[in-house]
Structure formats: C-alpha cells, structure tokens
Design a protein around this motif. Structure first.
Motif, PDB file in Angstrom:
ATOM      1  N   THR A  12      27.108  43.404  15.449  1.00 46.84           N
ATOM      2  CA  THR A  12      28.376  42.809  15.052  1.00 46.84           C
ATOM      3  C   THR A  12      29.182  42.301  16.255  1.00 46.84           C
ATOM      4  O   THR A  12      29.510  41.110  16.354  1.00 46.84           O
ATOM      5  N   SER A  13      29.523  43.207  17.155  1.00 46.55           N
ATOM      6  CA  SER A  13      30.448  42.819  18.231  1.00 46.55           C
ATOM      7  C   SER A  13      29.719  42.160  19.395  1.00 46.55           C
ATOM      8  O   SER A  13      30.245  41.229  20.020  1.00 46.55           O
ATOM      9  N   GLU A  32      18.694  43.106  22.743  1.00 47.39           N
ATOM     10  CA  GLU A  32      18.758  43.828  21.461  1.00 47.39           C
ATOM     11  C   GLU A  32      17.498  44.683  21.299  1.00 47.39           C
ATOM     12  O   GLU A  32      16.390  44.199  21.506  1.00 47.39           O
ATOM     13  N   GLN A  33      17.706  45.950  20.911  1.00 52.30           N
ATOM     14  CA  GLN A  33      16.550  46.863  20.783  1.00 52.30           C
ATOM     15  C   GLN A  33      15.637  46.488  19.614  1.00 52.30           C
ATOM     16  O   GLN A  33      14.445  46.780  19.644  1.00 52.30           O
ATOM     17  N   HIS A  38      18.775  42.450  12.160  1.00 53.03           N
ATOM     18  CA  HIS A  38      17.928  43.507  11.591  1.00 53.03           C
ATOM     19  C   HIS A  38      18.714  44.308  10.543  1.00 53.03           C
ATOM     20  O   HIS A  38      19.894  44.056  10.303  1.00 53.03           O
ATOM     21  N   SER A  42      25.203  48.641  11.926  1.00 48.96           N
ATOM     22  CA  SER A  42      26.362  48.983  11.081  1.00 48.96           C
ATOM     23  C   SER A  42      26.805  47.789  10.245  1.00 48.96           C
ATOM     24  O   SER A  42      27.706  47.927   9.428  1.00 48.96           O
ATOM     25  N   TYR A  43      26.217  46.634  10.465  1.00 44.77           N
ATOM     26  CA  TYR A  43      26.607  45.435   9.706  1.00 44.77           C
ATOM     27  C   TYR A  43      25.758  45.216   8.464  1.00 44.77           C
ATOM     28  O   TYR A  43      26.014  44.293   7.686  1.00 44.77           O
ATOM     29  N   ARG A  48      31.073  42.240   3.621  1.00 46.35           N
ATOM     30  CA  ARG A  48      32.130  43.019   4.252  1.00 46.35           C
ATOM     31  C   ARG A  48      33.466  42.441   3.817  1.00 46.35           C
ATOM     32  O   ARG A  48      33.606  41.220   3.676  1.00 46.35           O
ATOM     33  N   LEU A  49      34.449  43.309   3.646  1.00 44.41           N
ATOM     34  CA  LEU A  49      35.782  42.853   3.245  1.00 44.41           C
ATOM     35  C   LEU A  49      36.542  42.279   4.441  1.00 44.41           C
ATOM     36  O   LEU A  49      36.535  42.885   5.518  1.00 44.41           O
ATOM     37  N   VAL A 171      17.791  48.914  26.181  1.00 46.21           N
ATOM     38  CA  VAL A 171      18.365  49.243  27.495  1.00 46.21           C
ATOM     39  C   VAL A 171      18.410  50.764  27.579  1.00 46.21           C
ATOM     40  O   VAL A 171      18.969  51.433  26.702  1.00 46.21           O
ATOM     41  N   ASP A 311      28.443  54.251  11.239  1.00 47.00           N
ATOM     42  CA  ASP A 311      29.309  53.530  12.183  1.00 47.00           C
ATOM     43  C   ASP A 311      29.838  54.539  13.195  1.00 47.00           C
ATOM     44  O   ASP A 311      29.962  55.723  12.891  1.00 47.00           O
ATOM     45  N   ARG A 338      35.716  49.874  10.071  1.00 51.69           N
ATOM     46  CA  ARG A 338      36.575  48.749   9.688  1.00 51.69           C
ATOM     47  C   ARG A 338      36.487  47.574  10.655  1.00 51.69           C
ATOM     48  O   ARG A 338      37.337  46.684  10.648  1.00 51.69           O
ATOM     49  N   PHE A 340      34.217  45.044  11.079  1.00 52.17           N
ATOM     50  CA  PHE A 340      33.511  43.784  10.901  1.00 52.17           C
ATOM     51  C   PHE A 340      34.453  42.583  10.872  1.00 52.17           C
ATOM     52  O   PHE A 340      34.209  41.565  11.520  1.00 52.17           O
ATOM     53  N   LYS A 341      35.527  42.704  10.109  1.00 46.44           N
ATOM     54  CA  LYS A 341      36.428  41.549   9.949  1.00 46.44           C
ATOM     55  C   LYS A 341      37.008  41.093  11.291  1.00 46.44           C
ATOM     56  O   LYS A 341      37.309  39.936  11.487  1.00 46.44           O
TER      57      LYS A 341
HETATM   58  C1  LIG Z   1      28.656  50.696   4.832  1.00 48.16           C
HETATM   59  C2  LIG Z   1      29.708  50.081   5.702  1.00 48.16           C
HETATM   60  C3  LIG Z   1      30.695  49.289   5.131  1.00 48.16           C
HETATM   61  C4  LIG Z   1      31.664  48.689   5.942  1.00 48.16           C
HETATM   62  N1  LIG Z   1      32.608  47.866   5.366  1.00 48.16           N
HETATM   63  C5  LIG Z   1      33.453  47.177   6.160  1.00 48.16           C
HETATM   64  C6  LIG Z   1      34.309  46.208   5.597  1.00 48.16           C
HETATM   65  O1  LIG Z   1      34.308  45.978   4.379  1.00 48.16           O
HETATM   66  N2  LIG Z   1      35.121  45.503   6.434  1.00 48.16           N
HETATM   67  C7  LIG Z   1      35.132  45.725   7.779  1.00 48.16           C
HETATM   68  O2  LIG Z   1      35.896  45.064   8.493  1.00 48.16           O
HETATM   69  N3  LIG Z   1      34.300  46.636   8.354  1.00 48.16           N
HETATM   70  C8  LIG Z   1      33.465  47.353   7.582  1.00 48.16           C
HETATM   71  N4  LIG Z   1      32.581  48.237   8.127  1.00 48.16           N
HETATM   72  C9  LIG Z   1      32.611  48.457   9.579  1.00 48.16           C
HETATM   73  C10 LIG Z   1      31.787  47.457  10.383  1.00 48.16           C
HETATM   74  O3  LIG Z   1      30.669  46.994   9.661  1.00 48.16           O
HETATM   75  C11 LIG Z   1      31.393  48.124  11.696  1.00 48.16           C
HETATM   76  O4  LIG Z   1      32.574  48.615  12.311  1.00 48.16           O
HETATM   77  C12 LIG Z   1      30.697  47.160  12.647  1.00 48.16           C
HETATM   78  O5  LIG Z   1      29.589  46.564  12.022  1.00 48.16           O
HETATM   79  C13 LIG Z   1      30.242  47.903  13.927  1.00 48.16           C
HETATM   80  O6  LIG Z   1      29.737  46.945  14.823  1.00 48.16           O
HETATM   81  P1  LIG Z   1      29.053  47.336  16.214  1.00 48.16           P
HETATM   82  O7  LIG Z   1      28.902  46.100  16.988  1.00 48.16           O
HETATM   83  O8  LIG Z   1      29.817  48.472  16.835  1.00 48.16           O
HETATM   84  O9  LIG Z   1      27.632  47.990  15.818  1.00 48.16           O
HETATM   85  P2  LIG Z   1      26.294  47.267  15.280  1.00 48.16           P
HETATM   86  O10 LIG Z   1      26.638  46.109  14.435  1.00 48.16           O
HETATM   87  O11 LIG Z   1      25.444  48.338  14.696  1.00 48.16           O
HETATM   88  O12 LIG Z   1      25.610  46.713  16.597  1.00 48.16           O
HETATM   89  C14 LIG Z   1      25.049  47.552  17.575  1.00 48.16           C
HETATM   90  C15 LIG Z   1      23.772  46.867  18.058  1.00 48.16           C
HETATM   91  O13 LIG Z   1      23.362  47.401  19.288  1.00 48.16           O
HETATM   92  C16 LIG Z   1      21.943  47.528  19.274  1.00 48.16           C
HETATM   93  N5  LIG Z   1      21.611  48.555  20.291  1.00 48.16           N
HETATM   94  C17 LIG Z   1      22.030  49.832  20.294  1.00 48.16           C
HETATM   95  N6  LIG Z   1      21.603  50.463  21.405  1.00 48.16           N
HETATM   96  C18 LIG Z   1      20.891  49.562  22.113  1.00 48.16           C
HETATM   97  C19 LIG Z   1      20.204  49.630  23.365  1.00 48.16           C
HETATM   98  N7  LIG Z   1      20.208  50.746  24.095  1.00 48.16           N
HETATM   99  N8  LIG Z   1      19.570  48.521  23.798  1.00 48.16           N
HETATM  100  C20 LIG Z   1      19.593  47.372  23.075  1.00 48.16           C
HETATM  101  N9  LIG Z   1      20.232  47.251  21.873  1.00 48.16           N
HETATM  102  C21 LIG Z   1      20.876  48.337  21.413  1.00 48.16           C
HETATM  103  C22 LIG Z   1      21.666  47.947  17.846  1.00 48.16           C
HETATM  104  O14 LIG Z   1      20.319  47.766  17.484  1.00 48.16           O
HETATM  105  C23 LIG Z   1      22.620  47.044  17.088  1.00 48.16           C
HETATM  106  O15 LIG Z   1      22.030  45.784  16.806  1.00 48.16           O
HETATM  107  C24 LIG Z   1      31.637  48.896   7.341  1.00 48.16           C
HETATM  108  C25 LIG Z   1      30.641  49.703   7.911  1.00 48.16           C
HETATM  109  C26 LIG Z   1      29.683  50.282   7.118  1.00 48.16           C
HETATM  110  C27 LIG Z   1      28.609  51.107   7.753  1.00 48.16           C
END
Ligand SMILES: Cc1cc2nc3c(=O)[nH]c(=O)nc-3n(C[C@H](O)[C@H](O)[C@H](O)COP(=O)(O)OP(=O)(O)OC[C@H]3O[C@@H](n4cnc5c(N)ncnc54)[C@H](O)[C@@H]3O)c2cc1C
Length: 373
Positions: A12-13, A32-33, A38, A42-43, A48-49, A171, A311, A338, A340-341
């Motif tokens: 996501t981020s 990306e691992q 994939h 967490s996405y 997502r809302l 990594v 998450d 929260r 994603f948005k």
């Molecule tokens: C079921 C659910 C419903 C949700 N609903 C909402 C919603 O309605 N609205 C909203 O705003 N938010 C919502 N959220 C929250 C939001 O989806 C998450 O906060 C967000 O997706 C987190 O993003 P991230 O980048 O931290 O993690 P991720 O999107 O998981 O990205 C992390 C990435 O890092 C990669 N990675 C990890 N370690 C390594 C490594 N060592 N080397 C290489 N790659 C690596 C992983 O494979 C992954 O691709 C929801 C979450 C969940 C789980």
C-alpha cells in the motif's frame, strides 16, 4: 545494484512512495518480497473505504483532501478505475459522539454532507434496518477504493517515471559500506543513500526494536449474498459504517453482482507475525452473519466468502512516518487498520522526508519521537 533510494515493500504505502519519488526524478528501486499486487498484504480483499469526514477527528481531514486529489491523479496517469465515489453513510444513534465528530469535520472544512433522520434514512436507503432513534451522516466525498488495482497502478506509474522494481526478493538486513547503506537481500545486495521501509506487518522482522510497541492485529472480511443484488450497486448503496447496540459493522457495495462486503471489528488477539494469522472459526462467521442479516435484512446470513488479513498497529492508532537523519531511513508504517485511504498522501510525505521538502500536512506526531513509547 546501486541507487539513491530503495523502497522496501511494494504494498500500500511503498508503492505510493515509489510513485512519488520517481515522479520527482529521484533514482529509486522498489524491492518486494512477493510479486506486485500479491494476496498476502494488508491491502488484500477487493475494496477499501474512503471517507472525507472521519469520526476519529478533524486533524485527518486535510490529509484526506490531499489523498482524494492524488487518487484521482493516479487514475488519470494510469487510465485505471481505482475509486467509486459513491458516498459513505455513517449510521448511529442520533446525537452520538461519532456522528457529532463527523459533522464537526464536515462543517469545519466545508465538506459536502447530508444529515438524515430515521425517516429519511429509511426512505432513501431501504437496504438498512433503521430504528426510530437512528440517524446518519452521508459523506459525499467518499466511496470505495480498489486496493489490489491501486497498488498495481502505483507501481506501473513509478516505472513509467523511471523507477526500477525488484520482485520476489526479501530485504533481510541493513549494513554500511563505504559510508553508504547496504541492503542485504535474498538476492543481490543493493547500495544506496536512503531507504524507505514500508514493510507493513513484517516490519518487526527488520526492526525488532519496535516489538513490544507495535503489534500485528488480524482483521477479517466477510461477503454475503443479497436476495436483490440490484439494491447494492455503487449508484444505490454507499459504503457504510454502522454502530448500533454495541455492534460495529462496515461494508462496501457489490463489485461482482452477487456479493456485498460486510465486516466487523477485529475480535482476535494480537499476533507476533503475519504468518500466524488465525483460522476464521465457524462461530465467528455465524456471529457476523447474524449481524449482517439483522442490519441489512436483504442479505443471506451465510458468508459466501471470507478471508483473514492483518495490519500493523500502534497504540493510539497514529501512523509512523519518521526520518532518522543519521541512517537515512524513513519508516512508513503502522496504519492501524485505517491506512489505505491515506496511502498516496502518506507516500508523498515519505518522499518529502527523503528529498527534504517541507510539507505542511506533516504532523510531528508521525515521528517516532512524537509517539509516546
Ligand atoms: C481487512 C482490512 C480492512 C481494511 N479496511 C480499510 C478501509 O476500509 N479503509 C482504510 O483506509 N484502511 C483499511 N485497512 C487498512 C489498510 O488496508 C492498511 O493500513 C494498509 O494496507 C497497510 O499498508 P502497508 O503499506 O503498511 O502494508 P502492506 O500493504 O501489507 O505492504 C507491505 C509490503 O511490504 C512487503 N514486505 C514486507 N517485508 C518485506 C521485506 N523484508 N522485503 C521486501 N518486501 C517486504 C510485503 O510483502 C508487502 O507487499 C484495512 C486493513 C485490513 C487488513
């Protein structure tokens, strides 16, 4: 490999940070691992809302306004449909604190909204069961985002601006070489000057020092079949959040013509690692199914689909967007269910920390030093 910035994690981020860095002409590699888009991040989970008025408080509104612009920019740049602006209904007891907070957000920032009493709610949205003391705020600048497509689009956009992408490479550690950063990976090492760590629920594998402060929470999703799918299309059924009689439900319209997502709050204990997500027990499925059919009577209570996700969460639900000047490491994580948005604006803030640009949307509370650890 040698570059200026590495973004670790293209979920996501990280995908958004890579897009924002590449757009500015910064030489960057995303690692990306797994693959891009994939199903273990967490996405995952179809939708997502997005909301502009948030019951969590007004401090988030300017970030969401910027995020909304950036979602539209990403759509325009990639030609992909990522966001249905179908509105968001927040349903609760008339006069409740969460409705009052959303109204305060809308009024303070002049956001378009409607306040619906029980009769108006019944007439306009017959899909919902409405009690006489219910009311709703309809947030107009809100709707449903498509998360897998969004991550994919952000990576595509980053590549079109010159970013390199390395997939199926984990990594494993950070080291130093000749005054620069060396990333030890499951493939070739990468030398760089700065790094954005956007590793979501896997963050503590690389930053064990954060164990005990951050925790991984399981989040479950459930989908139900309506008897009348035509009532649940995005033009008739806004995304919703509902708090009634101690039950919290949220959901999105149908995107596949047969199922509607309706989910509830996490009921599971924190886990140490995403590999430990629990099994969705039948009793839980039946409990959520009973709530879904009670508050949306057209739905069949048997979940047609369910899935478990995770998450990374921080106490107080405040994200971490932090630059460590000494190591050149930006942490971009802990979005507490929260994030994603906000993703494109959080990516922009991370890119600003890397390039040293000032951004008035940056809240000092995002820094690790601003977290009460
Ligand atoms: C079921 C659910 C419903 C949700 N609903 C909402 C919603 O309605 N609205 C909203 O705003 N938010 C919502 N959220 C929250 C939001 O989806 C998450 O906060 C967000 O997706 C987190 O993003 P991230 O980048 O931290 O993690 P991720 O999107 O998981 O990205 C992390 C990435 O890092 C990669 N990675 C990890 N370690 C390594 C490594 N060592 N080397 C290489 N790659 C690596 C992983 O494979 C992954 O691709 C929801 C979450 C969940 C789980």
């Amino acid at each position: 490999m040698d570059t200026h910035v590495v973004v670790v994690g293209l979920g996501t981020s990280g995908s958004m940070a890579l897009w924002q860095l590449a757009k500015r002409g910064v030489k960057a590699i995303g690692v990306e691992q797994f693959g891009v888009g994939h199903s273990r991040g967490s996405y995952a989970g179809d939708s997502r809302l997005f909301r502009s008025t948030v019951h969590e408080g007004t401090r988030y509104v300017p970030l969401l306004q910027r995020a909304r612009q950036l979602w539209r920019e990403l759509e325009a740049e990639t030609g992909r449909h990522l966001y249905d602006e179908c509105g968001a209904l927040q349903i609760g007891q008339a006069g409740s604190g969460s409705l009052a907070n959303s109204l305060a957000c809308a009024e303070k920032y002049g956001l378009p909204y409607e306040l619906l009493d029980a009769d108006a709610l019944r007439a306009r949205y017959p899909q919902h069961r409405v009690d006489d003391d219910d009311a709703a705020v309809l947030d107009v600048h809100a709707g449903s985002l498509y998360p897998e497509a969004s991550v994919f689009a952000a990576v595509e956009a980053a590549k079109s601006h010159g970013a390199q992408v390395v997939t199926n490479t984990e990594v494993l550690d950070f080291d130093e070489e000749g005054g620069r950063l060396k990333l030890v990976t499951s493939g070739e090492p990468i030398i760089c000057d700065k790094v954005v760590v956007a590793t979501g629920s896997w963050t503590m594998r690389l930053r064990p020092d954060l164990r005990g402060y951050l925790h991984v929470l399981p989040f479950a999703l459930t989908w139900f079949m309506p008897h009348h799918p035509e009532l649940f299309t995005p033009d008739r059924f806004p995304v919703f959040i509902r708090d009634s009689d101690g039950v919290h439900l949220y959901g999105t319209p149908t995107h596949d013509s047969y199922s509607v997502k309706v989910a509830s709050d996490p009921q599971w204990a924190a886990i140490a690692d995403p590999d430990e997500i629990p099994v969705f027990e039948r009793t839980e499925l039946r409990r959520i199914g009973a709530w879904a059919a009670k508050y949306l009577p057209d739905l069949n209570p048997e979940p047609v689909r369910h899935s478990m996700h995770h998450d990374l969460c921080a106490p107080g639900d405040f994200p971490i967007i932090d630059l460590d000047e000494d190591s050149g490491m930006v942490l971009l994580t802990a979005f507490s269910g929260r994030g994603f948005k906000f993703a494109p604006v959080y990516g922009e803030l991370a890119a600003d920390l890397i390039t040293g640009e000032r951004n008035d949307l940056y809240d000092p509370g995002f820094a690790l030093s601003g977290h009460d650890r």
